[in-house]
Scaffold this motif. Structure first.
Motif, short mmCIF file in Angstrom:
data_model
loop_
_atom_site.label_atom_id
_atom_site.label_comp_id
_atom_site.label_asym_id
_atom_site.label_seq_id
_atom_site.Cartn_x
_atom_site.Cartn_y
_atom_site.Cartn_z
N TYR A 125 0.84 -1.19 0.00
CA TYR A 125 0.00 0.00 0.00
C TYR A 125 0.88 1.24 0.00
N PRO A 126 0.86 2.04 -1.11
CA PRO A 126 1.72 3.22 -1.18
C PRO A 126 1.58 4.16 0.03
N ASN A 127 0.35 4.42 0.48
CA ASN A 127 0.20 5.37 1.60
C ASN A 127 0.80 4.83 2.89
N ARG A 128 0.67 3.52 3.09
CA ARG A 128 1.24 2.93 4.31
C ARG A 128 2.76 3.00 4.27
N MET A 129 3.31 2.72 3.09
CA MET A 129 4.76 2.76 2.95
C MET A 129 5.29 4.17 3.16
N ALA A 130 4.58 5.16 2.63
CA ALA A 130 5.00 6.55 2.81
C ALA A 130 5.01 6.91 4.28
N SER A 131 3.98 6.51 4.99
CA SER A 131 3.93 6.78 6.42
C SER A 131 5.06 6.07 7.15
#
Ligand code: GDP
Ligand code: MG
Length: 441
Positions: A283-289
């Motif tokens: 999940y891109p957003n999870r990785m960014a966080s």
């Protein structure tokens, strides 16, 4: 690590009333440096900074967010976009057989990932089959067979064949005959990309028409992984990538550049050597966080849900809020954490915990250390477990003797417990982080 560096970059913005272009540029200069040091592709970093700058300058302060949080939010959103924006799943055909072909260099993690993926699909109610198409190393077939046994998934192999293309075709036929719904082809790798390997993979592709060609990449190889991705995509054509060994000390740059450079989504990530739980959807957003150490609460909650009793968690949280959190709870938490998988990978998921990674690395949750911790806590009276502050010298001596450990061990445990309690309180009070920064993005 990248998270620490990025957080530092935003430090100077804290407490400012309104951000000037200079403030933003100063912070972004640091961000750019940290990205490059984390091995992010130069062009990708440059474009990234330009995008963030434009957004940050154009942005009025978001609602209740403070200036540094505003910039962090923009960076988080841009990181998410860079990583592909939204999640891209593996496409499974709803009728008939799905053929998944794993490709990549030697040691990238193809064979291990094949086993993990088979287990992941099995848990989703699929009937996968594995196929050993790496005929160059005799051990490769055996390795896949052992994995197949562990995850209880059949493995198609031809011990005497040296024709990977034929094996792939036969494997697909066999999977169809057996009524399996997914077949995962584990192919050979090389130390470096060569034309013979590419030709072999192209042959397999043209004979079995895989639904998904997934390139397995070792995230620890940094920029090389990006180069490899580009080469495989140009020469073979891939549908997506699987980034392995994200549990290692990878600098994170590979993940950030691969999507941007190849245009192909990251579909899965390898987060431990374990077959069970060692592969996750990306999940891109999870990785960014995660990169920003804003914590990846969604993944943590997903994981926790599968092993942790929710009622018990609520109970513990309630006791904690009343200051009743005891060593029994502590021990219980340790057991839960152990069930969740490698402690290192869990830590990265908790907001603000990245910075404690080093200190907590000292604890070996699977081995002797854990047994010691258990023995020490079991040697305490219930009252001592509830109120560790009553542990004076003679009590500590008694506990050390009773648990076969040393007084220093008991002291250390009490100290760790106090630290954890303090940390949990701080997190509950939300001092470190604005919750609006977390979650969907
Ligand atoms: P292949 O040559 O591409 O088939 O690579 P292997 O599957 O044999 O993996 C090479 C090594 O990497 C093995 O020791 C694996 O256990 C390890 N490995 C693969 N994926 C991961 C991962 O996500 N995390 C960690 N820590 N190790 C991994
Ligand atoms: Mg292999």
């Amino acid at each position: 690590n990248l998270g620490d560096r990025l957080r530092n970059a935003f430090k100077d913005l804290r407490g400012k009333g309104k951000l000037s272009a200079d403030d933003i540029d100063n912070a972004l200069r640091e961000v750019r440096k940290s990205l490059l040091e984390a091995d992010v592709n130069f062009k990708v970093a440059k474009k990234f900074i330009a995008d963030v700058r434009e957004k940050a300058l154009g942005e009025e302060v978001f609602g209740s967010l403070k200036p540094d949080q505003t910039v962090i939010k923009i960076v988080r959103d841009e990181l998410t976009a860079l990583l592909g924006g939204t999640q891209t799943k593996i496409t499974l055909s709803s009728t008939g057989l799905t053929v998944i072909m794993l490709v990549g260099l030697q040691g990238a993690g193809k064979t291990t990932t094949a086993g993990k993926l088979a287990l992941m699909l099995k848990k989703k109610g699929k009937n996968p089959m594995l196929a050993a198409c790496d005929v160059y190393r005799p051990a490769a077939i055996k390795q896949l067979q052992v994995l197949g046994e562990q995850v209880k998934v059949p493995v198609y192999a031809e011990e005497d064949s040296h024709e990977p293309v034929e094996i792939a075709r036969h494997a697909v036929d066999e999977a169809r005959r057996l009524g399996r719904d997914v077949v995962i082809l584990d192919t050979a790798g090389r130390l470096t990309i060569d034309e013979a390997l590419m030709e072999e993979l192209r042959q397999i592709k043209s004979k079995v028409h895989p639904h998904e060609i997934l390139l397995v990449l070792d995230s620890m190889t940094g920029q090389d992984a990006v180069t490899t991705a580009k080469a495989f995509d140009d020469s073979l054509g891939i549908d997506g990538t699987i980034l392995t060994k994200l549990d290692g000390d990878a600098r994170g740059g590979a993940a950030l550049s691969i999507k941007a450079v190849t245009g192909k989504p990251i579909k899965l990530i390898g987060v431990s050597e374990k077959l069970d739980g060692g592969l996750e959807e990306f999940y891109p957003n999870r990785m960014a966080s995660r990169i920003l150490d804003l914590g990846d609460l969604e993944t943590l909650i997903d994981k926790a849900k599968t092993v942790v009793d929710e009622e018990e968690m609520k109970d513990a949280a309630q006791r904690l809020s009343k200051g009743e959190f005891s060593l029994d709870d502590f021990l219980h938490q340790l057991h839960q954490i152990k069930k969740l998988g490698s402690f290192q990978s869990i830590l990265g998921l908790i907001p603000g915990m990245g910075q404690y990674k080093e200190a907590l690395k000292q604890i070996d949750f699977d081995g002797k250390e854990m047994k010691h911790l258990e023995a020490i806590i079991y040697s305490m009276t219930p009252e001592e477990r509830r109120k560790p502050e009553i542990l004076n010298g003679s009590r500590r001596k008694r506990i050390a003797d009773g648990s076969g450990t040393r007084i220093q061990d008991v002291n250390r445990l009490v100290k760790q417990f106090k630290e954890m309690k303090k940390q949990m309180k701080r997190m509950r009070n939300g001092k470190r982080i604005n919750p609006s920064l977390l979650g969907n993005g």
